[in-house]
Scaffold this motif. Structure first.
Motif, PDB file in Angstrom:
ATOM      1  N   THR A   1       0.832  -1.203   0.000  1.00 44.17           N
ATOM      2  CA  THR A   1       0.000   0.000   0.000  1.00 44.17           C
ATOM      3  C   THR A   1       0.867   1.253   0.000  1.00 44.17           C
ATOM      4  O   THR A   1       2.075   1.190   0.169  1.00 44.17           O
TER       5      THR A   1
ATOM      6  N   GLY B   1       0.947   3.611   2.457  1.00 44.72           N
ATOM      7  CA  GLY B   1       0.616   4.062   3.801  1.00 44.72           C
ATOM      8  C   GLY B   1      -0.576   3.333   4.384  1.00 44.72           C
ATOM      9  O   GLY B   1      -1.143   2.425   3.779  1.00 44.72           O
ATOM     10  N   LYS B   2      -0.987   3.778   5.589  1.00 45.87           N
ATOM     11  CA  LYS B   2      -2.037   3.058   6.315  1.00 45.87           C
ATOM     12  C   LYS B   2      -3.443   3.418   5.844  1.00 45.87           C
ATOM     13  O   LYS B   2      -4.394   2.674   6.101  1.00 45.87           O
TER      14      LYS B   2
ATOM     15  N   TYR C   1      -9.402  -2.082   1.619  1.00 48.18           N
ATOM     16  CA  TYR C   1      -9.846  -2.326   2.999  1.00 48.18           C
ATOM     17  C   TYR C   1     -10.765  -3.551   3.054  1.00 48.18           C
ATOM     18  O   TYR C   1     -10.630  -4.409   3.934  1.00 48.18           O
TER      19      TYR C   1
ATOM     20  N   SER D   1       4.156  -0.897   3.485  1.00 48.83           N
ATOM     21  CA  SER D   1       3.840   0.491   3.192  1.00 48.83           C
ATOM     22  C   SER D   1       5.013   1.165   2.497  1.00 48.83           C
ATOM     23  O   SER D   1       6.115   1.217   3.036  1.00 48.83           O
TER      24      SER D   1
ATOM     25  N   ASP E   1      -8.565   3.338   7.451  1.00 49.82           N
ATOM     26  CA  ASP E   1      -7.330   3.029   8.168  1.00 49.82           C
ATOM     27  C   ASP E   1      -7.169   1.518   8.263  1.00 49.82           C
ATOM     28  O   ASP E   1      -7.871   0.861   9.043  1.00 49.82           O
TER      29      ASP E   1
ATOM     30  N   LYS F   1      -4.953  -0.127   9.587  1.00 50.23           N
ATOM     31  CA  LYS F   1      -4.403  -0.554  10.873  1.00 50.23           C
ATOM     32  C   LYS F   1      -5.490  -0.945  11.868  1.00 50.23           C
ATOM     33  O   LYS F   1      -5.204  -1.577  12.886  1.00 50.23           O
TER      34      LYS F   1
ATOM     35  N   LYS G   1      -2.513  -4.807  12.285  1.00 55.74           N
ATOM     36  CA  LYS G   1      -1.615  -3.978  13.087  1.00 55.74           C
ATOM     37  C   LYS G   1      -0.176  -3.947  12.572  1.00 55.74           C
ATOM     38  O   LYS G   1       0.542  -2.972  12.769  1.00 55.74           O
TER      39      LYS G   1
ATOM     40  N   GLU H   1       2.726  -3.403  10.310  1.00 55.53           N
ATOM     41  CA  GLU H   1       3.107  -2.621   9.129  1.00 55.53           C
ATOM     42  C   GLU H   1       4.611  -2.729   8.901  1.00 55.53           C
ATOM     43  O   GLU H   1       5.402  -2.604   9.837  1.00 55.53           O
TER      44      GLU H   1
ATOM     45  N   LYS I   1       7.284  -0.716   7.017  1.00 58.11           N
ATOM     46  CA  LYS I   1       7.552   0.528   6.287  1.00 58.11           C
ATOM     47  C   LYS I   1       8.865   0.392   5.528  1.00 58.11           C
ATOM     48  O   LYS I   1       9.862  -0.062   6.085  1.00 58.11           O
TER      49      LYS I   1
END
Length: 526
Positions: A10, A12-13, A20, A40, A84, A86, A90, A92, A94
């Motif tokens: 993705t 980002g979150k 989703y 991310s 979101d 997250k 939970k 992620e 990066k």
């Protein structure tokens, strides 16, 4: 059973509605999938040339107003919303993209250590070469648009501007060359009346088929690829001239939908020994007749059809006695929900009807207690299925059910042809899904429009949808092979139909039935 380890890439979150939903679906189906991480990566920053700023601003205005329309009609109201991820996932990872268009060694090592089976690309970035070394079976990605015509963006716009009859998509395992991956599935959906609605339908439906691909993979541990074809032109945000043209065109289309009466259908009965003189069967005021089926019984011919009531906004089934000089019509089946497409078959000397009862998400059978006028509910053969236009017949010692499913619950049945079979006869509820399902994803030839038995041949008639136009034409497909593992049909021409089109001044026709010397069709009338 070993679970399939999956990660989503993705920007980002905060992700779009469809990413989703997919993430939530993967989490719920933890019996098949090990889904704990999303990767991310920062969104690519592109410098806009001054000459492109105006068209970007103008296009954002189009999106703003069309999003208001979606909210007004209460369809895809959250199409542009961000969620979101997250909240449901939970963990992620990066990562940073270095100047040399590579991942940092530390990030690359961390992702590799997770030992993903499949990655799903849900970012706008063109992925760096490092990503193609990470997952065992590759990276799954959508291409929203018919890649033989439209590559690039915005997804779903150019088809509306050019009034294409359908809008394509494909799901592929991508490689280093843009849009040159290995294609797993391609589909073609009817193009909707305006851009954002077309895009929302495209995203929603392609998401459904991605889920099916993942479920199939969890069982078979392999992807089946289809033949590649020539790639089309790459598109980008349209020039202001094209945007103005699009706005004028869309205002005209939507105005017509709001202020012009809905189309109606009439029936036309043809005798092959005098095909140029059809009998036109008109409908009553504020009603129309459609989906006609011819049935012979004791040397008499009857037509069963849907009669749609514009006031009640639902259909019922009528029988038209064609053995009199002036055909008379009687209601033979009426429910408190919509009925149409009265397909009739015979089993053990009894007549059974399988009408469209999609309003209650069932496939039902009705049995004739006194043919042709008296019918009663017999049983439900499939529950919790959103499907229409069911056809049932026997071939190779098996019974076959051909139906058109809406897997996205958007009331669009035009593109998905699916098949079920039974060893226990047609009255059972134990219908098995064909392994090739969906047999077709194509709004130009999937939806059933009749069945013809002729000279030991079985010919499936299909509807062809136009640009924002239901039931524009029909096609004929000879079923060449049907068994528990394979289904093959071949498109053929029908000379009688070509003559009928000319006689009816090329009116839109969306159903065809033939018995002996008689043919009946429905056609649109103002």
């Amino acid at each position: 059973m070993n679970k399939i380890k999956i990660g989503i890439i993705t920007n980002g979150k905060f992700v779009d509605k469809y990413t989703y939903e997919l993430a939530n679906w993967l989490r719920i189906h933890n019996k098949y999938f090990d889904f704990r991480y999303f990767i991310s990566i920062p969104k690519e920053k592109k410098l806009l040339a001054k000459k492109k700023i105006l068209k970007k601003i103008f296009f954002r205005l189009i999106i703003f107003f069309e999003n208001l329309i979606l909210k007004l009609i209460k369809k895809h109201e959250d199409h542009l919303s961000k969620f979101d991820i997250k909240k449901i996932l939970k963990k992620e990872i990066k990562v940073k993209i270095l100047k040399k268009n590579k991942l940092h060694n530390k990030d690359l090592k961390e992702i590799k250590n997770k030992k993903f089976d499949i990655l799903i690309r849900s970012s706008s970035n063109i992925l760096t070469n490092d990503f193609f070394k990470i997952s065992k079976f590759g990276i799954l990605s959508y291409h929203h648009g018919d890649y033989k015509k439209f590559r690039g963006s915005p997804a779903g716009f150019w088809e509306v501007l050019k009034k294409e009859r359908n809008t394509g998509f494909m799901i592929q395992i991508i490689n280093r060359r843009l849009d040159y991956g290995n294609i797993i599935l391609e589909g073609f959906l009817q193009t909707k009346s305006f851009f954002l609605l077309n895009q929302a339908e495209l995203y929603k439906k392609s998401n459904i088929y991605l889920k099916k691909i993942l479920l199939d993979f969890s069982k078979n541990k392999k992807f089946l690829f289809i033949k590649k074809r020539k790639k089309g032109k790459i598109y980008e945000t349209p020039k202001v001239y094209n945007q103005i043209k699009y706005v004028c065109q869309t205002i005209k289309v939507l105005t017509k939908k709001i202020f012009v009466d809905n189309y109606n259908f009439k029936l036309a009965l043809f005798k092959l020994d005098n095909i140029s003189a059809p009998l036109i069967i008109k409908s009553d005021k504020k009603k129309f007749l459609a989906d006609p089926f011819l049935i012979n019984h004791y040397d008499k011919t009857y037509c069963f059809a849907e009669e749609y009531d514009h006031v009640k906004k639902r259909g019922h089934i009528v029988c038209i006695n064609l053995n009199k000089q002036q055909p008379n019509k009687k209601i033979v089946l009426n429910e408190n929900f919509h009925l149409s497409f009265p397909f009739i078959f015979k089993f053990k000397n009894n007549f059974f009807m399988c009408p469209d009862s999609s309003d209650i998400s069932e496939i039902r059978l009705y049995k004739s207690s006194n043919f042709p006028l008296k019918w009663r509910f017999y049983k439900t053969i499939k529950k919790n299925i959103n499907s229409v236009d069911n056809i049932i017949f026997k071939k190779n010692n098996l019974w076959w059910l051909l139906t058109n499913i809406d897997r996205s619950n958007s009331q669009d049945f035009s593109h998905d042809l699916s098949i079920f079979f039974s060893k226990e006869g047609p009255l059972t509820h134990r219908w098995k899904s064909h392994p090739q399902n969906p047999i077709k994803i194509n709004s130009l030839e999937s939806r059933n429009a009749g069945l013809i038995f002729e000279k030991n041949k079985i010919i499936r008639v299909s509807q062809e949808q136009g640009f924002d136009n239901y039931g524009e034409n029909i096609n004929f497909h000879e079923i060449k092979l049907i068994n528990k593992k394979e289904y093959v049909e071949e498109k053929i021409k029908n000379k009688n139909y070509l003559n009928i089109k000319k006689i009816l001044n090329n009116s839109d026709i969306h159903h065809f039935s033939k018995i002996n010397n008689s043919i009946i069709v429905d056609f649109k009338s103002s």
